[in-house]
Design a protein around this motif. Structure first.
Motif, short mmCIF file in Angstrom:
data_model
loop_
_atom_site.label_atom_id
_atom_site.label_comp_id
_atom_site.label_asym_id
_atom_site.label_seq_id
_atom_site.Cartn_x
_atom_site.Cartn_y
_atom_site.Cartn_z
N THR A 204 -2.59 -21.98 42.12
CA THR A 204 -3.92 -22.58 42.04
C THR A 204 -3.98 -23.69 40.99
OG1 THR A 204 -4.67 -21.00 40.37
CG2 THR A 204 -4.98 -20.40 42.70
N GLY A 205 -3.02 -23.68 40.05
CA GLY A 205 -3.10 -24.60 38.93
C GLY A 205 -3.96 -24.08 37.80
N ASP A 206 -4.43 -22.83 37.95
CA ASP A 206 -5.25 -22.20 36.93
C ASP A 206 -4.48 -21.09 36.23
OD1 ASP A 206 -7.48 -23.75 37.55
OD2 ASP A 206 -8.17 -22.35 39.08
N ARG A 207 -4.85 -20.86 35.00
CA ARG A 207 -4.27 -19.77 34.22
C ARG A 207 -5.28 -18.62 34.14
NH1 ARG A 207 1.05 -19.92 32.87
NH2 ARG A 207 0.63 -18.99 30.82
N GLY A 208 -4.75 -17.40 34.19
CA GLY A 208 -5.64 -16.26 34.14
C GLY A 208 -4.91 -15.03 33.68
N ARG B 142 -9.69 -12.60 35.00
CA ARG B 142 -10.27 -13.47 33.98
C ARG B 142 -9.66 -14.86 34.08
NH1 ARG B 142 -13.09 -13.55 29.24
NH2 ARG B 142 -13.43 -11.30 29.29
N PHE B 143 -10.49 -15.88 34.12
CA PHE B 143 -10.06 -17.27 34.18
C PHE B 143 -9.87 -17.77 32.75
CE2 PHE B 143 -11.19 -21.78 34.00
CZ PHE B 143 -10.46 -22.32 35.03
N VAL B 144 -8.68 -18.32 32.45
CA VAL B 144 -8.40 -18.86 31.12
C VAL B 144 -8.62 -20.37 31.09
CG1 VAL B 144 -6.60 -19.22 29.38
CG2 VAL B 144 -6.78 -17.02 30.56
N ASP C 198 -5.03 -27.79 31.20
CA ASP C 198 -6.09 -27.85 30.19
C ASP C 198 -5.86 -26.89 29.03
OD1 ASP C 198 -7.40 -29.73 31.73
OD2 ASP C 198 -8.65 -28.26 32.75
N VAL C 199 -4.94 -25.93 29.20
CA VAL C 199 -4.69 -24.98 28.12
C VAL C 199 -4.16 -25.73 26.91
CG1 VAL C 199 -3.35 -22.97 27.40
CG2 VAL C 199 -4.34 -23.06 29.70
N GLY D 4 -7.49 -21.29 25.69
CA GLY D 4 -8.17 -21.70 26.90
C GLY D 4 -9.49 -22.36 26.56
N PRO D 5 -9.81 -23.51 27.17
CA PRO D 5 -11.06 -24.21 26.82
C PRO D 5 -12.31 -23.48 27.28
CG PRO D 5 -9.97 -25.29 28.65
CD PRO D 5 -9.01 -24.25 28.15
N ALA D 6 -12.21 -22.66 28.33
CA ALA D 6 -13.40 -22.06 28.93
C ALA D 6 -14.16 -21.19 27.93
CB ALA D 6 -13.02 -21.24 30.16
N GLU D 7 -13.43 -20.40 27.14
CA GLU D 7 -14.10 -19.50 26.20
C GLU D 7 -14.87 -20.28 25.14
OE1 GLU D 7 -12.92 -15.43 23.85
OE2 GLU D 7 -11.55 -17.11 23.65
#
Length: 492
Positions: free
Chosen positions: A369-373, A381-383, A388-389, A398-401
Motif C-alpha cells: 500500500t505504501g503505508d506503514r502500520g 494501526r496506521f503509522v 512520510d515516516v 509517524g506524522p499521523a500521531e
C-alpha cells in the motif's frame, strides 16, 4: 468471481418504481426512480454504440447528478471503460489523464465541454435520447476491465488503476460495515466527495444503487457547512461519508448535525479528539475505513459490531487478507509495510500502461500500500506513508500521531507534519499549521502542547504557520510539497 455479471446489470436490477437517486443538484428535490435511470442509461448506450467498441475508454466529466451515474452505467453496459474526470481539474490535469487513457470521447455537459476545449470530443449526456429498444448487457467478469481511476497523486504522478467488473462487489462488505450494516429501513446515502473519485463513486454512489439504498446527488464545488446541513435535511440523508477535511471544517465551525444513523470517514486517520467530537456533533460513532484507489475498502471500523480504538483504522474486512510485512515479505515484529494479499476482491487488475509500476507495487503475493502500520491485536494501526515516516536521532516517527495531537488544540484548523533534513539528527519534525481566524497560539505554545502529550523526541522542533496547506483535489495533504518546502528552507 469470474462469473460476476456486468456492473450495470447489478446496479439497475431493482423495482422500476424504487427510488434510485434523490436529485438536489438543481436546487429543488427530484426523485429519479430505477426505471427512469435505466432509460437514461439506454439512451446514452445507444448514442455511444455507434462510436465505441468494447474496451474503449470514455471519459466522464460530470458533477454529482443523475446523468453522471447514468454515464458510467451506460459505458459499462456496452463493455467499454469509463474514466472519471473532475471538474476542478485544470487543463493540464485533464489533458494528462485523457491522453494517458486514450479517451477520444467524454460524456459531459456545457460546463465540461468548455473545460475540455480540443482535448476530446464532448458528448452531452443529458441530450442522449437516441430512440430504440433496451441495449443488451456486455459480458461481465471480475477480470473484464470497466473503469480506469487515476490516483490522486499524493506521492508522484497520477497513475491509472484499471479495475474489472468485480470492483463493486469487492466494495460491498466494507461499505456495509462502515455504515453499521447499510440497508436498514430509511437509509439514504450522501457524500460531499465528488463522484470522480473512488471514494464517491465506489464507497457511496454505486454501492447505494447496488443495494437499493437511495443516493443523494447534490452540487457542492466547495465544501460549505451551511449547504451541507441543508442537503442533509432536504435529502433525508441518514448515512454520510465525510472525508477528513470536511470533518475538520465542520469541527472548526462548531457544527452539529443530529439525526444521522451513520458517519463514515477514510483517507487519513482520525485522532481520539476528532472521534470524541464526532460523537457529540453527530450523536453517533464515526466509523473509519481504509483503502486506496488500487485496492479500496480493505479495513473498516463498525461500531455496531466492535468498539473503536482511537488511532486504529478498524479491522480487516471479510474477504481481505491484510498483513504487516518486513522487507522479505514476512510478518513484521511491530511496525512494517501494510500489504494486501494478491487477488483481493476490490484490487485493481493493473496500472494502465505501466507494467513496471505494477510490478513494483507487489512483493511476492502481497500488494504494497505504501503505508506503514502495526497490529494491536486484530486492530490495524496506521503509522504513516512509507515515504512520510520521519527518522530523527535514531527514532522512527509517524506524522499521523503528531498531527492528531495538534488537531486537538483549540486554535488549530489543520496541520501537516514532515521531516526536515538536519545534519545532526538526520531529520527533525517540522509542522505546518493553519490556525483559526483570530487564534494566537505561538510556536512554543504548540510545542509545549505536544511535549505534554507525546514522546519528548517526537515534538515538532520547528512550526510554521500557513494560510492553507497544499491539498489534492480529494482533500489530502500533499506532503511531498511540504517536504520540498522544508528541504528548501534547510538549503537556504
Amino acid at each position: 468471481m469470474s462469473d460476476l455479471p456486468n456492473i450495470a446489470r447489478t446496479c439497475l436490477d431493482h423495482d422500476a418504481d424504487a427510488v434510485a437517486i434523490i436529485d438536489l443538484s438543481e436546487g429543488a428535490r427530484r426523485e429519479v426512480r430505477f426505471g427512469a435511470l435505466a432509460e437514461m442509461v439506454d439512451g446514452i448506450a445507444r448514442r455511444l454504440g455507434t462510436q465505441v467498441q468494447a474496451g474503449d475508454r470514455v471519459g466522464v466529466l460530470l458533477s454529482q447528478t443523475p446523468w453522471c451515474a447514468a454515464a458510467h452505467l451506460a459505458i459499462w453496459k456496452i463493455g467499454a471503460i469509463s474514466v472519471p474526470l473532475f471538474k476542478l481539474f485544470q487543463r493540464d490535469a485533464l489533458a494528462s489523464r485523457i491522453s494517458d487513457a486514450g479517451a477520444t470521447l467524454v460524456l459531459t455537459d456545457a460546463e465540461g465541454a468548455d473545460l475540455l476545449g480540443d482535448l476530446a470530443t464532448p458528448v452531452m449526456a443529458a441530450t442522449c435520447g437516441v430512440a430504440g429498444g433496451p441495449v443488451d448487457y456486455a459480458p461481465g467478469g471480475a477480470d473484464v476491465p470497466c473503469v480506469l481511476i487515476y490516483t490522486s497523486g499524493t506521492t508522484g504522478t497520477p497513475k491509472g488503476a484499471l479495475h474489472g467488473h468485480g470492483v463493486l462487489e469487492g466494495h460491498l462488505a466494507g461499505v456495509s460495515a462502515s455504515h453499521n450494516h447499510l440497508g436498514q429501513q430509511g437509509d439514504c446515502l450522501w457524500t460531499p466527495a465528488d463522484w470522480a473519485w473512488i471514494g464517491g463513486l465506489f464507497d457511496v454512489l454505486m454501492p447505494g444503487l447496488r443495494l437499493g439504498v437511495p443516493v443523494v446527488a447534490a452540487r457542492m464545488a466547495k465544501f460549505d457547512v451551511g449547504r451541507c446541513a441543508q442537503i442533509i435535511a432536504d435529502g433525508d440523508v441518514r448515512n454520510i461519508f465525510f472525508p477528513p477535511t470536511a470533518l475538520r471544517m465542520l469541527k472548526a465551525a462548531g457544527a452539529k448535525l443530529p439525526g444521522l444513523r451513520t458517519v463514515a470517514s477514510g483517507g487519513e486517520p482520525l485522532g481520539a479528539e476528532m472521534l470524541a467530537w464526532g460523537r457529540d456533533a453527530f450523536g453517533v460513532q464515526i466509523n473509519e475505513f481504509y483503502g486506496q484507489t488500487e485496492c479500496n475498502m480493505v479495513a473498516s471500523s463498525c461500531a455496531a459490531d466492535f468498539p473503536p480504538r482511537p488511532g486504529c483504522i478498524g479491522k480487516p474486512v471479510a474477504g481481505f487478507d491484510i498483513a504487516v510485512i518486513d522487507d522479505a515479505g514476512q510478518p513484521a515484529e511491530g511496525e512494517g509495510d501494510i500489504a494486501i494479499r494478491r487477488g483481493a476482491p476490490s484490487m485493481m487488475l493493473r496500472y494502465w500502461q505501466r507494467p513496471d509500476a505494477t510490478a513494483e507495487k507487489f512483493r511476492g503475493d502481497w500488494m504494497l500500500t505504501g503505508d506503514r502500520g502495526l497490529w494491536e491485536g486484530d486492530y490495524l494501526r496506521f503509522v504513516g506513508r512509507e515515504d512520510d515516516v520521519i527518522t530523527s536521532s535514531g527514532y522512527r516517527i509517524g506524522p499521523a500521531e503528531i498531527e492528531d495531537c495538534l488537531m486537538t488544540h483549540a486554535d488549530v484548523v489543520t496541520v501537516g507534519v514532515v521531516g526536515k533534513p538536519d545534519p545532526l539528527r538526520t531529520e527533525i519534525v517540522k509542522a505546518y499549521v493553519v490556525l483559526k481566524d483570530g487564534a494566537t497560539a505561538s510556536e512554543k505554545d504548540l510545542q509545549d502542547y505536544v511535549k505534554a502529550r507525546l514522546a519528548q523526541y517526537s515534538y515538532p522542533r520547528e512550526i510554521a504557520f500557513l494560510d492553507a496547506l497544499p491539498m489534492t483535489v480529494t482533500g489530502k495533504v500533499i506532503r511531498r510539497e511540504l517536504k520540498a518546502r522544508a528541504a528548501a528552507e534547510e538549503a537556504a
